[in-house]
Scaffold this active site. Structure first.
Site, PDB file in Angstrom:
ATOM      1  N   GLU A  44      38.008  99.149  45.394  1.00 24.98           N
ATOM      2  CA  GLU A  44      38.722  99.961  46.392  1.00 24.98           C
ATOM      3  C   GLU A  44      38.263 101.425  46.260  1.00 24.98           C
ATOM      4  O   GLU A  44      38.101 101.931  45.146  1.00 24.98           O
ATOM      5  CB  GLU A  44      40.218  99.846  46.064  1.00 24.98           C
ATOM      6  CG  GLU A  44      41.165 100.634  46.928  1.00 24.98           C
ATOM      7  CD  GLU A  44      42.628 100.447  46.486  1.00 24.98           C
ATOM      8  OE1 GLU A  44      42.873  99.895  45.376  1.00 24.98           O
ATOM      9  OE2 GLU A  44      43.534 100.841  47.242  1.00 24.98           O
ATOM     10  N   LYS A 114      43.569  98.246  54.700  1.00 28.24           N
ATOM     11  CA  LYS A 114      44.649  97.807  53.807  1.00 28.24           C
ATOM     12  C   LYS A 114      45.977  97.736  54.563  1.00 28.24           C
ATOM     13  O   LYS A 114      46.439  98.738  55.113  1.00 28.24           O
ATOM     14  CB  LYS A 114      44.736  98.775  52.634  1.00 28.24           C
ATOM     15  CG  LYS A 114      45.656  98.354  51.493  1.00 28.24           C
ATOM     16  CD  LYS A 114      45.500  99.354  50.321  1.00 28.24           C
ATOM     17  CE  LYS A 114      46.280  98.932  49.085  1.00 28.24           C
ATOM     18  NZ  LYS A 114      46.019  99.861  47.946  1.00 28.24           N
ATOM     19  N   CYS A 146      43.891  95.479  46.787  1.00 25.89           N
ATOM     20  CA  CYS A 146      44.871  95.791  45.739  1.00 25.89           C
ATOM     21  C   CYS A 146      46.295  95.320  46.064  1.00 25.89           C
ATOM     22  O   CYS A 146      46.581  94.127  45.975  1.00 25.89           O
ATOM     23  CB  CYS A 146      44.822  97.284  45.430  1.00 25.89           C
ATOM     24  SG  CYS A 146      45.552  97.740  43.830  1.00 25.89           S
ATOM     25  N   VAL A 173      46.537  99.736  38.646  1.00 27.58           N
ATOM     26  CA  VAL A 173      47.096 100.667  37.661  1.00 27.58           C
ATOM     27  C   VAL A 173      48.080  99.890  36.795  1.00 27.58           C
ATOM     28  O   VAL A 173      48.633  98.883  37.224  1.00 27.58           O
ATOM     29  CB  VAL A 173      47.787 101.865  38.340  1.00 27.58           C
ATOM     30  CG1 VAL A 173      46.756 102.772  38.992  1.00 27.58           C
ATOM     31  CG2 VAL A 173      48.814 101.429  39.366  1.00 27.58           C
TER      32      VAL A 173
END
Lengths: 275, 275
Positions: A44, A114, A146, A173
């Site tokens: 990404e 996205k 993601c 993350v």
């Protein structure tokens, strides 16, 4: 390449924020180095980095879908015969999208925007409104980015549209309270395992690594087979890695689990409340 | 017990096929031994065993929803102040269902009938047509049975209906090609992790163990917290185990992940094709 065995390379990179030329050059080196792949998946926002702090930063770094990155990837794709899916910051009029370009040896084939932006992305990026599936010579390709993976409806939608393989540029993350998962797998890997298994599709996640403006990324790029078992990876959390694996996409076209069970046909939409 | 801290015990048992009295007695012993629990979850088909070979076997072993098992569990529930969710073979007129009874200290509260029967179950059992959520003094309780977890729509439906905790009586069998998952976790544990994480609910899976008529079961009973991290288990694959854990159900009522993100509100139903 046959229609059955498709070589997929997921590239885990370590972008430097704002260093678009440098980051793009590295993706091109990786594509050329993996010229035997049918598809290279990049992270990404692979060219810009992730942690924007102002809209003016984004305005400086974003590019139109048919901009310099699309051209450079198309050139490398033509040279190597490889398809590329990778994340860019897309400018479209007055709007910005967290997008993935789908590039073939013939040029830009399409763009995925996205659908489920995450956290501060919502300050900068508009959300996409479509979960397309792209036709390729080797099969049907879904793309997610993601946080899309935390909404299983995305994979179900693409599997129902015939996706054999879902390419996932990602910037995972750490879960703030995510300890205690086996193998230290980050949550995204578990999501990929669950969705690949439930929908009998290949899922290829290319994550970034490194720390940017205080945000650490998780690496652990992975290719999961339609039985939910990793065929390659997860890669280490740190550093650059390429996982290349031959994927039999025919496995994704057979949704039967037993002579009596079918992953898609056994759904009971009339029972669900998903509005 | 407070409304926040709820003690959930998942009981992994080793039923003997057809030995309904023996199997039921063992569940009662477990409930009484875990009298400090607010909820005890028992496996799928905990009283009969799983591997039916004829309808006449099922006719002999099934019972109506308000039959002997419901009465016995209600008596133990009244004695201990514990709720019980456990699997039985339910006879209803000319039909049979793979069901879970929901029993409180006040008696039978409701029945969940498996919406997604698996493989040979389809020879014996009709499918349920509802994914209810049950009100309890400690919170809202969804129930699923085994293969239901491979259809993420079930958990989304129940989370949208306010389920804080989903109790999953199960009889997991090995994935024929399921090697390579970390911690040797069976696929069902990964499904529970993914769905708990994506929907921010507690998921409590009580599996059976042992081998029955050549079919081996996986054990690995587990309680997964709303961040997708196991709060207890997975239990060993073999043998009888009880995992008891204090669950803060308030964690399931907060769907916010960051000030900008909400696990349910961020869904994009208008983009999905789930028909």
């Amino acid at each position: 390449m046959t229609t059955e065995s498709v070589r997929v390379a997921v590239a885990q990179t370590v972008p430097e924020f704002g260093a678009v030329d440098r980051n793009r050059r590295r993706t091109l080196e990786i594509v050329r180095k993996n010229a035997d792949a049918d598809l290279v998946v990049l992270p990404e926002l692979a060219t810009t980095g992730y942690v924007f702090e102002s809209e003016s930063e984004l305005a400086d770094l974003a590019e139109p879908r048919d901009g310099e990155t699309a051209s450079a990837w198309a050139e490398a794709a033509a040279e190597t015969g490889t398809w590329i899916v990778g994340g860019v910051a897309e400018r479209a009029g007055a709007s910005y999208y967290n997008s993935a370009l789908v590039v073939s040896p013939d040029g830009l084939e399409g763009v995925y925007r996205k659908v489920h932006p995450w956290n501060e992305e919502k300050r900068w990026f508009a959300a996409g409104s479509d979960l397309p599936v792209f036709e390729t010579p080797f099969g049907r390709l879904g793309v997610q980015i993601c946080n899309d993976q935390w909404f299983p409806e995305a994979t179900i939608t693409q599997a129902r549209a015939g996706a054999d393989l879902i390419a996932v540029p990602t910037n995972w993350v750490p879960n703030p309270d995510g300890d205690g998962r086996p193998g230290d797998w980050t949550a995204g890997v578990h999501q990929a395992v669950a969705h690949a298994d439930a929908n009998r599709v290949w899922i290829a996640c290319a994550d970034r690594a490194g720390t940017e403006r205080g945000t650490a990324f998780e690496g652990q790029s992975v290719v999961v087979a339609p039985d939910g078992v990793p065929a390659a990876g997860p890669a280490p959390a740190d550093g650059e890695h390429v996982l290349a694996v031959d994927c039999d996409l025919a496995r994704a076209r057979d949704k039967s689990l037993t002579p009596r069970d079918d992953a898609l046909a056994d759904r009971r939409p009339e029972v669900y409340d998903l509005g």
